[in-house]
Design a protein around this motif. Structure first.
Motif, PDB file in Angstrom:
ATOM      1  N   LEU A  83     -21.593  42.334  28.102  1.00 42.66           N
ATOM      2  CA  LEU A  83     -22.729  42.327  27.194  1.00 42.66           C
ATOM      3  C   LEU A  83     -22.388  41.805  25.802  1.00 42.66           C
ATOM      4  O   LEU A  83     -23.278  41.601  24.986  1.00 42.66           O
ATOM      5  N   LYS A  84     -21.109  41.580  25.521  1.00 41.86           N
ATOM      6  CA  LYS A  84     -20.718  41.129  24.186  1.00 41.86           C
ATOM      7  C   LYS A  84     -21.314  39.760  23.886  1.00 41.86           C
ATOM      8  O   LYS A  84     -21.366  38.883  24.739  1.00 41.86           O
ATOM      9  N   GLU A  85     -21.757  39.593  22.630  1.00 45.29           N
ATOM     10  CA  GLU A  85     -22.366  38.346  22.203  1.00 45.29           C
ATOM     11  C   GLU A  85     -21.668  37.832  20.951  1.00 45.29           C
ATOM     12  O   GLU A  85     -21.089  38.611  20.198  1.00 45.29           O
ATOM     13  N   PRO A  86     -21.747  36.516  20.710  1.00 43.80           N
ATOM     14  CA  PRO A  86     -21.136  35.975  19.491  1.00 43.80           C
ATOM     15  C   PRO A  86     -21.903  36.420  18.257  1.00 43.80           C
ATOM     16  O   PRO A  86     -23.093  36.752  18.333  1.00 43.80           O
ATOM     17  N   ASN A  87     -21.229  36.424  17.103  1.00 40.32           N
ATOM     18  CA  ASN A  87     -21.871  36.801  15.849  1.00 40.32           C
ATOM     19  C   ASN A  87     -22.646  35.651  15.216  1.00 40.32           C
ATOM     20  O   ASN A  87     -23.366  35.854  14.240  1.00 40.32           O
ATOM     21  N   ALA A  88     -22.470  34.453  15.733  1.00 42.81           N
ATOM     22  CA  ALA A  88     -23.141  33.278  15.171  1.00 42.81           C
ATOM     23  C   ALA A  88     -23.367  32.265  16.291  1.00 42.81           C
ATOM     24  O   ALA A  88     -22.721  32.322  17.338  1.00 42.81           O
ATOM     25  N   PRO A  89     -24.306  31.320  16.088  1.00 44.24           N
ATOM     26  CA  PRO A  89     -24.651  30.387  17.164  1.00 44.24           C
ATOM     27  C   PRO A  89     -23.750  29.170  17.271  1.00 44.24           C
ATOM     28  O   PRO A  89     -23.976  28.324  18.135  1.00 44.24           O
ATOM     29  N   ASP A  90     -22.715  29.054  16.427  1.00 45.93           N
ATOM     30  CA  ASP A  90     -21.883  27.863  16.476  1.00 45.93           C
ATOM     31  C   ASP A  90     -20.942  27.906  17.684  1.00 45.93           C
ATOM     32  O   ASP A  90     -20.677  28.961  18.261  1.00 45.93           O
ATOM     33  N   VAL A  91     -20.431  26.760  18.055  1.00 44.88           N
ATOM     34  CA  VAL A  91     -19.631  26.623  19.278  1.00 44.88           C
ATOM     35  C   VAL A  91     -18.407  27.526  19.258  1.00 44.88           C
ATOM     36  O   VAL A  91     -18.078  28.178  20.253  1.00 44.88           O
ATOM     37  N   SER A  93     -17.874  30.388  17.734  1.00 39.50           N
ATOM     38  CA  SER A  93     -18.228  31.791  17.941  1.00 39.50           C
ATOM     39  C   SER A  93     -18.569  32.053  19.401  1.00 39.50           C
ATOM     40  O   SER A  93     -18.211  33.086  19.967  1.00 39.50           O
ATOM     41  N   ILE A  94     -19.267  31.113  20.015  1.00 40.40           N
ATOM     42  CA  ILE A  94     -19.643  31.271  21.421  1.00 40.40           C
ATOM     43  C   ILE A  94     -18.397  31.265  22.306  1.00 40.40           C
ATOM     44  O   ILE A  94     -18.256  32.073  23.224  1.00 40.40           O
ATOM     45  N   LEU A  95     -17.449  30.362  22.006  1.00 44.54           N
ATOM     46  CA  LEU A  95     -16.207  30.315  22.779  1.00 44.54           C
ATOM     47  C   LEU A  95     -15.407  31.595  22.597  1.00 44.54           C
ATOM     48  O   LEU A  95     -14.834  32.125  23.552  1.00 44.54           O
ATOM     49  N   GLU A  96     -15.396  32.117  21.373  1.00 45.27           N
ATOM     50  CA  GLU A  96     -14.657  33.352  21.127  1.00 45.27           C
ATOM     51  C   GLU A  96     -15.279  34.514  21.901  1.00 45.27           C
ATOM     52  O   GLU A  96     -14.579  35.336  22.477  1.00 45.27           O
ATOM     53  N   ALA A  97     -16.618  34.575  21.920  1.00 42.68           N
ATOM     54  CA  ALA A  97     -17.289  35.637  22.664  1.00 42.68           C
ATOM     55  C   ALA A  97     -16.937  35.567  24.145  1.00 42.68           C
ATOM     56  O   ALA A  97     -16.731  36.597  24.802  1.00 42.68           O
ATOM     57  N   ASP A 183     -29.110  33.027   6.817  1.00 40.03           N
ATOM     58  CA  ASP A 183     -28.132  32.023   7.233  1.00 40.03           C
ATOM     59  C   ASP A 183     -27.542  32.468   8.565  1.00 40.03           C
ATOM     60  O   ASP A 183     -26.867  33.503   8.635  1.00 40.03           O
ATOM     61  N   PRO A 184     -27.765  31.739   9.660  1.00 41.52           N
ATOM     62  CA  PRO A 184     -27.288  32.179  10.975  1.00 41.52           C
ATOM     63  C   PRO A 184     -25.771  32.250  11.089  1.00 41.52           C
ATOM     64  O   PRO A 184     -25.247  32.887  11.998  1.00 41.52           O
ATOM     65  N   LEU A 185     -25.057  31.600  10.154  1.00 47.12           N
ATOM     66  CA  LEU A 185     -23.591  31.619  10.205  1.00 47.12           C
ATOM     67  C   LEU A 185     -22.990  32.624   9.221  1.00 47.12           C
ATOM     68  O   LEU A 185     -21.764  32.723   9.118  1.00 47.12           O
ATOM     69  N   HIS A 186     -23.847  33.373   8.537  1.00 46.53           N
ATOM     70  CA  HIS A 186     -23.351  34.285   7.506  1.00 46.53           C
ATOM     71  C   HIS A 186     -22.377  35.323   8.055  1.00 46.53           C
ATOM     72  O   HIS A 186     -21.406  35.684   7.400  1.00 46.53           O
ATOM     73  N   HIS A 187     -22.645  35.811   9.262  1.00 43.67           N
ATOM     74  CA  HIS A 187     -21.796  36.854   9.849  1.00 43.67           C
ATOM     75  C   HIS A 187     -20.789  36.290  10.851  1.00 43.67           C
ATOM     76  O   HIS A 187     -20.249  37.027  11.672  1.00 43.67           O
ATOM     77  N   ARG A 188     -20.570  34.977  10.760  1.00 51.87           N
ATOM     78  CA  ARG A 188     -19.591  34.346  11.647  1.00 51.87           C
ATOM     79  C   ARG A 188     -18.220  34.978  11.414  1.00 51.87           C
ATOM     80  O   ARG A 188     -17.750  35.081  10.300  1.00 51.87           O
ATOM     81  N   SER A 189     -17.589  35.431  12.491  1.00 46.44           N
ATOM     82  CA  SER A 189     -16.299  36.119  12.365  1.00 46.44           C
ATOM     83  C   SER A 189     -15.384  35.656  13.483  1.00 46.44           C
ATOM     84  O   SER A 189     -15.567  36.010  14.641  1.00 46.44           O
ATOM     85  N   LEU A 190     -14.413  34.851  13.114  1.00 47.98           N
ATOM     86  CA  LEU A 190     -13.476  34.345  14.108  1.00 47.98           C
ATOM     87  C   LEU A 190     -12.127  35.030  13.942  1.00 47.98           C
ATOM     88  O   LEU A 190     -11.668  35.274  12.835  1.00 47.98           O
ATOM     89  N   GLY A 191     -11.494  35.333  15.051  1.00 47.73           N
ATOM     90  CA  GLY A 191     -10.182  35.994  15.011  1.00 47.73           C
ATOM     91  C   GLY A 191      -9.312  35.482  16.119  1.00 47.73           C
ATOM     92  O   GLY A 191      -9.653  34.548  16.856  1.00 47.73           O
ATOM     93  N   GLN A 192      -8.159  36.105  16.286  1.00 47.47           N
ATOM     94  CA  GLN A 192      -7.250  35.732  17.342  1.00 47.47           C
ATOM     95  C   GLN A 192      -7.442  36.682  18.522  1.00 47.47           C
ATOM     96  O   GLN A 192      -7.502  37.893  18.348  1.00 47.47           O
TER      97      GLN A 192
END
Length: 201
Positions: A83-91, A93-97, A183-192
């Motif tokens: 059920l986990k979803e990305p925090n933003a609609p960019d590619v 974030s989607i790959l990280e999810a 801003d749809p990318l405001h909460h974008r959060s990428l990690g390792q």
């Protein structure tokens, strides 16, 4: 549930840094607080990443919880990483999810069989502690809000608890907008993202 033992720094730190989350049995009351006591005009939306407010709904059967009395319960449940979803609609974030879903749950990987919540019926608990009537006002507020307090309690080690509620079938979220742009990318959060051996993938 016992009171925190102040001789145990880790336990005291957990209670000092982990807030209970307030829920209401009454959806209308929850929306009242969500709208800042009716000051905001909120409209349901299905447009992801444009929402400004969230209403979370927990669906819990107390018959399956451990009842400690005085309105305190201990509830176990299973997570659902799918059920986990990305925090933003960019590619990215989607790959990280997608990676997070495939890796699974860090709490489960740490050896936990199930996740845990402490549930408190605020009115019932406060009433049980009100021998001198000093809590009458707090009890009335809890009664008005039909309030429950929820505390995540996932053990990660003998002295550390995970203070999050992971994605699970026991809760859902409704999205609302107050009409302001977001801003749809405001909460974008990428990690390792690491595997069970700690290797970055």
């Amino acid at each position: 549930m016992s009171r925190p033992d102040r001789s145990i720094p880790e336990e005291l730190h957990y209670y000092d840094t982990t807030d209970f989350i307030s829920f209401s049995e009454d959806r209308g009351r929850a929306l009242y607080w969500l709208s800042q006591r009716g000051k905001l005009s909120l409209h349901p939306t299905t447009t992801n990443y444009q929402e400004t407010h969230y209403l979370f709904t927990l669906d819990i059967d107390l018959k399956t919880a451990v009842d400690f009395g005085d309105g305190i319960y201990f509830y176990s449940y299973e997570c659902n990483p799918v059920l986990k979803e990305p925090n933003a609609p960019d590619v990215m974030s989607i790959l990280e999810a997608q990676l997070v879903r495939s890796v699974g749950c860090e709490v489960c990987q740490n050896g936990a069989i199930k996740h845990s919540l402490i549930l408190v019926n605020s009115e019932q608990y406060l009433t049980s502690q009100n021998s001198d009537q000093s809590l009458d006002g707090a009890i009335q507020f809890a009664r008005n809000d039909k309030e429950w307090l929820i505390l995540p309690a996932d053990p990660m080690s003998p002295d550390f608890f995970h203070a999050r509620i992971p994605r699970s079938n026991i809760w859902t979220v409704d999205l609302f907008s107050d009409g302001t742009a977001r801003d749809p990318l405001h909460h974008r959060s990428l990690g390792q993202i690491g595997d069970e051996n700690g290797n970055i993938i």
